[in-house]
Scaffold this motif. Structure first.
Motif, PDB file in Angstrom:
ATOM      1  N   GLU A 210       3.494   6.280  -7.612  1.00  0.00           N
ATOM      2  CA  GLU A 210       2.485   6.688  -8.593  1.00  0.00           C
ATOM      3  C   GLU A 210       1.279   7.348  -7.939  1.00  0.00           C
ATOM      4  O   GLU A 210       0.327   7.723  -8.625  1.00  0.00           O
ATOM      5  CB  GLU A 210       2.012   5.457  -9.383  1.00  0.00           C
ATOM      6  CG  GLU A 210       3.103   4.677 -10.087  1.00  0.00           C
ATOM      7  CD  GLU A 210       3.783   5.507 -11.160  1.00  0.00           C
ATOM      8  OE1 GLU A 210       3.068   6.265 -11.841  1.00  0.00           O
ATOM      9  OE2 GLU A 210       5.016   5.392 -11.307  1.00  0.00           O
ATOM     10  N   MET A 211       1.347   7.518  -6.600  1.00  0.00           N
ATOM     11  CA  MET A 211       0.196   8.025  -5.856  1.00  0.00           C
ATOM     12  C   MET A 211       0.501   9.361  -5.209  1.00  0.00           C
ATOM     13  O   MET A 211       1.655   9.671  -4.920  1.00  0.00           O
ATOM     14  CB  MET A 211      -0.212   7.010  -4.780  1.00  0.00           C
ATOM     15  CG  MET A 211      -0.618   5.659  -5.326  1.00  0.00           C
ATOM     16  SD  MET A 211      -0.736   4.384  -4.036  1.00  0.00           S
ATOM     17  CE  MET A 211      -2.146   4.954  -3.075  1.00  0.00           C
ATOM     18  N   THR A 212      -0.565  10.124  -4.937  1.00  0.00           N
ATOM     19  CA  THR A 212      -0.409  11.371  -4.187  1.00  0.00           C
ATOM     20  C   THR A 212      -0.359  11.029  -2.694  1.00  0.00           C
ATOM     21  O   THR A 212      -0.825   9.956  -2.281  1.00  0.00           O
ATOM     22  CB  THR A 212      -1.592  12.312  -4.442  1.00  0.00           C
ATOM     23  OG1 THR A 212      -2.785  11.704  -3.915  1.00  0.00           O
ATOM     24  CG2 THR A 212      -1.772  12.587  -5.932  1.00  0.00           C
ATOM     25  N   PRO A 213       0.192  11.918  -1.877  1.00  0.00           N
ATOM     26  CA  PRO A 213       0.215  11.666  -0.430  1.00  0.00           C
ATOM     27  C   PRO A 213      -1.174  11.404   0.153  1.00  0.00           C
ATOM     28  O   PRO A 213      -1.336  10.563   1.034  1.00  0.00           O
ATOM     29  CB  PRO A 213       0.827  12.941   0.139  1.00  0.00           C
ATOM     30  CG  PRO A 213       1.701  13.450  -0.967  1.00  0.00           C
ATOM     31  CD  PRO A 213       0.946  13.130  -2.230  1.00  0.00           C
ATOM     32  N   SER A 214      -2.179  12.099  -0.371  1.00  0.00           N
ATOM     33  CA  SER A 214      -3.530  11.905   0.150  1.00  0.00           C
ATOM     34  C   SER A 214      -4.065  10.513  -0.227  1.00  0.00           C
ATOM     35  O   SER A 214      -4.805   9.890   0.552  1.00  0.00           O
ATOM     36  CB  SER A 214      -4.481  12.980  -0.373  1.00  0.00           C
ATOM     37  OG  SER A 214      -4.583  12.938  -1.792  1.00  0.00           O
ATOM     38  N   GLN A 215      -3.698  10.015  -1.404  1.00  0.00           N
ATOM     39  CA  GLN A 215      -4.111   8.670  -1.811  1.00  0.00           C
ATOM     40  C   GLN A 215      -3.468   7.602  -0.916  1.00  0.00           C
ATOM     41  O   GLN A 215      -4.115   6.650  -0.509  1.00  0.00           O
ATOM     42  CB  GLN A 215      -3.744   8.414  -3.273  1.00  0.00           C
ATOM     43  CG  GLN A 215      -4.627   9.137  -4.277  1.00  0.00           C
ATOM     44  CD  GLN A 215      -4.184   8.900  -5.702  1.00  0.00           C
ATOM     45  OE1 GLN A 215      -2.982   8.921  -6.014  1.00  0.00           O
ATOM     46  NE2 GLN A 215      -5.159   8.660  -6.582  1.00  0.00           N
ATOM     47  N   VAL A 216      -2.178   7.800  -0.621  1.00  0.00           N
ATOM     48  CA  VAL A 216      -1.475   6.858   0.250  1.00  0.00           C
ATOM     49  C   VAL A 216      -2.110   6.863   1.639  1.00  0.00           C
ATOM     50  O   VAL A 216      -2.327   5.800   2.244  1.00  0.00           O
ATOM     51  CB  VAL A 216       0.031   7.210   0.350  1.00  0.00           C
ATOM     52  CG1 VAL A 216       0.712   6.343   1.410  1.00  0.00           C
ATOM     53  CG2 VAL A 216       0.704   7.019  -0.999  1.00  0.00           C
ATOM     54  N   ALA A 217      -2.429   8.055   2.132  1.00  0.00           N
ATOM     55  CA  ALA A 217      -3.054   8.167   3.447  1.00  0.00           C
ATOM     56  C   ALA A 217      -4.408   7.468   3.475  1.00  0.00           C
ATOM     57  O   ALA A 217      -4.753   6.784   4.443  1.00  0.00           O
ATOM     58  CB  ALA A 217      -3.208   9.645   3.826  1.00  0.00           C
ATOM     59  N   GLU A 218      -5.185   7.634   2.405  1.00  0.00           N
ATOM     60  CA  GLU A 218      -6.498   6.985   2.322  1.00  0.00           C
ATOM     61  C   GLU A 218      -6.344   5.464   2.288  1.00  0.00           C
ATOM     62  O   GLU A 218      -7.095   4.737   2.949  1.00  0.00           O
ATOM     63  CB  GLU A 218      -7.234   7.464   1.067  1.00  0.00           C
ATOM     64  CG  GLU A 218      -8.547   6.758   0.765  1.00  0.00           C
ATOM     65  CD  GLU A 218      -9.628   6.991   1.811  1.00  0.00           C
ATOM     66  OE1 GLU A 218     -10.705   6.363   1.702  1.00  0.00           O
ATOM     67  OE2 GLU A 218      -9.423   7.792   2.735  1.00  0.00           O
ATOM     68  N   ALA A 219      -5.367   4.969   1.523  1.00  0.00           N
ATOM     69  CA  ALA A 219      -5.132   3.529   1.428  1.00  0.00           C
ATOM     70  C   ALA A 219      -4.728   2.953   2.787  1.00  0.00           C
ATOM     71  O   ALA A 219      -5.184   1.875   3.182  1.00  0.00           O
ATOM     72  CB  ALA A 219      -4.046   3.243   0.392  1.00  0.00           C
ATOM     73  N   LYS A 220      -3.888   3.684   3.497  1.00  0.00           N
ATOM     74  CA  LYS A 220      -3.464   3.225   4.829  1.00  0.00           C
ATOM     75  C   LYS A 220      -4.631   3.206   5.805  1.00  0.00           C
ATOM     76  O   LYS A 220      -4.738   2.314   6.649  1.00  0.00           O
ATOM     77  CB  LYS A 220      -2.329   4.113   5.354  1.00  0.00           C
ATOM     78  CG  LYS A 220      -1.007   3.905   4.624  1.00  0.00           C
ATOM     79  CD  LYS A 220       0.098   4.786   5.200  1.00  0.00           C
ATOM     80  CE  LYS A 220       1.431   4.516   4.532  1.00  0.00           C
ATOM     81  NZ  LYS A 220       2.510   5.365   5.078  1.00  0.00           N
ATOM     82  N   ARG A 221      -5.502   4.203   5.691  1.00  0.00           N
ATOM     83  CA  ARG A 221      -6.687   4.242   6.558  1.00  0.00           C
ATOM     84  C   ARG A 221      -7.575   3.041   6.300  1.00  0.00           C
ATOM     85  O   ARG A 221      -8.050   2.376   7.242  1.00  0.00           O
ATOM     86  CB  ARG A 221      -7.469   5.533   6.321  1.00  0.00           C
ATOM     87  CG  ARG A 221      -8.710   5.673   7.226  1.00  0.00           C
ATOM     88  CD  ARG A 221      -9.579   6.858   6.830  1.00  0.00           C
ATOM     89  NE  ARG A 221     -10.191   6.685   5.529  1.00  0.00           N
ATOM     90  CZ  ARG A 221     -11.278   5.915   5.307  1.00  0.00           C
ATOM     91  NH1 ARG A 221     -11.849   5.259   6.312  1.00  0.00           N
ATOM     92  NH2 ARG A 221     -11.784   5.822   4.097  1.00  0.00           N
ATOM     93  N   LEU A 222      -7.801   2.747   5.009  1.00  0.00           N
ATOM     94  CA  LEU A 222      -8.635   1.598   4.657  1.00  0.00           C
ATOM     95  C   LEU A 222      -8.032   0.295   5.175  1.00  0.00           C
ATOM     96  O   LEU A 222      -8.748  -0.589   5.654  1.00  0.00           O
ATOM     97  CB  LEU A 222      -8.805   1.525   3.128  1.00  0.00           C
ATOM     98  CG  LEU A 222      -9.661   2.630   2.490  1.00  0.00           C
ATOM     99  CD1 LEU A 222      -9.600   2.523   0.977  1.00  0.00           C
ATOM    100  CD2 LEU A 222     -11.103   2.540   2.963  1.00  0.00           C
ATOM    101  N   ALA A 223      -6.714   0.183   5.090  1.00  0.00           N
ATOM    102  CA  ALA A 223      -6.034  -1.030   5.570  1.00  0.00           C
ATOM    103  C   ALA A 223      -6.181  -1.167   7.075  1.00  0.00           C
ATOM    104  O   ALA A 223      -6.377  -2.273   7.595  1.00  0.00           O
ATOM    105  CB  ALA A 223      -4.567  -0.994   5.162  1.00  0.00           C
ATOM    106  N   ARG A 224      -6.063  -0.048   7.806  1.00  0.00           N
ATOM    107  CA  ARG A 224      -6.199  -0.088   9.270  1.00  0.00           C
ATOM    108  C   ARG A 224      -7.606  -0.515   9.687  1.00  0.00           C
ATOM    109  O   ARG A 224      -7.792  -1.227  10.663  1.00  0.00           O
ATOM    110  CB  ARG A 224      -5.883   1.297   9.882  1.00  0.00           C
ATOM    111  CG  ARG A 224      -4.421   1.631   9.948  1.00  0.00           C
ATOM    112  CD  ARG A 224      -4.206   2.826  10.865  1.00  0.00           C
ATOM    113  NE  ARG A 224      -5.007   3.991  10.490  1.00  0.00           N
ATOM    114  CZ  ARG A 224      -4.618   4.932   9.638  1.00  0.00           C
ATOM    115  NH1 ARG A 224      -3.431   4.830   9.043  1.00  0.00           N
ATOM    116  NH2 ARG A 224      -5.389   5.966   9.360  1.00  0.00           N
TER     117      ARG A 224
END
Length: 230
Positions: A210-224
């Motif tokens: 349900e997410m765009t690639p940029s949203q997934v990338a942002e979520a992964k960055r926040l998790a890191r």
């Protein structure tokens, strides 16, 4: 004035000795309990509990609760849990909250569960915080309040509590009572999955669709970049 100060210092020194001795006795009792010597543990816990040591009162409650070294007695367990909880013992407060939430040994009473969980949660107990969060999320014993649920989940998550991490992900993913935020949902679910939560791992795949690639990338960055506060 100097005489009173010396008296105070003497009293504090005596109190410190007594506390140190009580703690040494408690550790000895716990050693006996851990190795399964319930007779010795029971004798020591009884003595300390009678002296008003809250940790010993809680452990005596546990022994009555599970019938360790003596016949199982839920009423006696509850009595000792209450005495310990009344002195601020977080384990006893959490246990009372759980008993009332599940109706275990007492009539089920969500309001009482909230009361005891809150006492432990305010002292930083992460399990009490996450359980209190669920009661707010479900409106059990309190008015349903997602903002308050997130507050308690966050406090538990800041201590690395796995259930709190996944609970935050579910709330942000569902948008139940709060604005849906898939980036934050993915972030919290990924943190939970990293701790072995298989359900969170499966939900990550659903969220990603349900997410765009940029949203997934942002979520992964926040998790890191996320780090527990303690």
């Amino acid at each position: 004035m100097a005489h009173r100060a010396s008296q105070l210092a003497a009293c504090c020194a005596i109190l410190l000795v007594l506390v140190t001795l009580a703690w040494a006795d408690f550790e000895s009792a716990m050693d006996a309990y851990v190795r399964g010597d319930y007779a010795t543990a029971l004798k020591e816990f009884r003595k300390l509990a009678g002296q008003g040591v809250p940790a010993a009162q809680y452990q005596l409650g546990v022994m009555y609760d599970f019938g360790q070294g003596l016949p199982k007695d839920s009423k006696e367990a509850l009595r000792w849990y209450r005495l310990a909880a009344g002195q601020g013992d977080t384990a006893a407060q959490f246990t009372l909250g759980f008993m009332y939430q599940e109706g275990q040994g007492v009539p089920q009473d969500y309001a009482e569960a909230v009361r005891w969980y809150r006492k432990a949660a305010e002292q930083g107990d992460d399990m009490a915080q996450v359980n209190l969060g669920h009661l707010y999320a479900n409106g059990q014993g309190v008015l349903q309040d997602s903002t308050e649920a997130i507050k308690w989940f966050r406090l538990a998550a800041e201590q690395g509590q796995p259930r709190a991490l996944s609970s935050l992900g579910l709330l942000y993913g569902s948008g139940q009572g709060i604005k849906q935020n898939l980036v934050l949902a993915y972030m919290w679910l990924s943190l939970a999955a990293a701790q072995g939560d298989m359900v969170a791992a499966k939900l990550l795949d659903l969220a990603a669709k349900e997410m765009t690639p940029s949203q997934v990338a942002e979520a992964k960055r926040l998790a890191r970049e996320w780090k527990p506060k303690r």
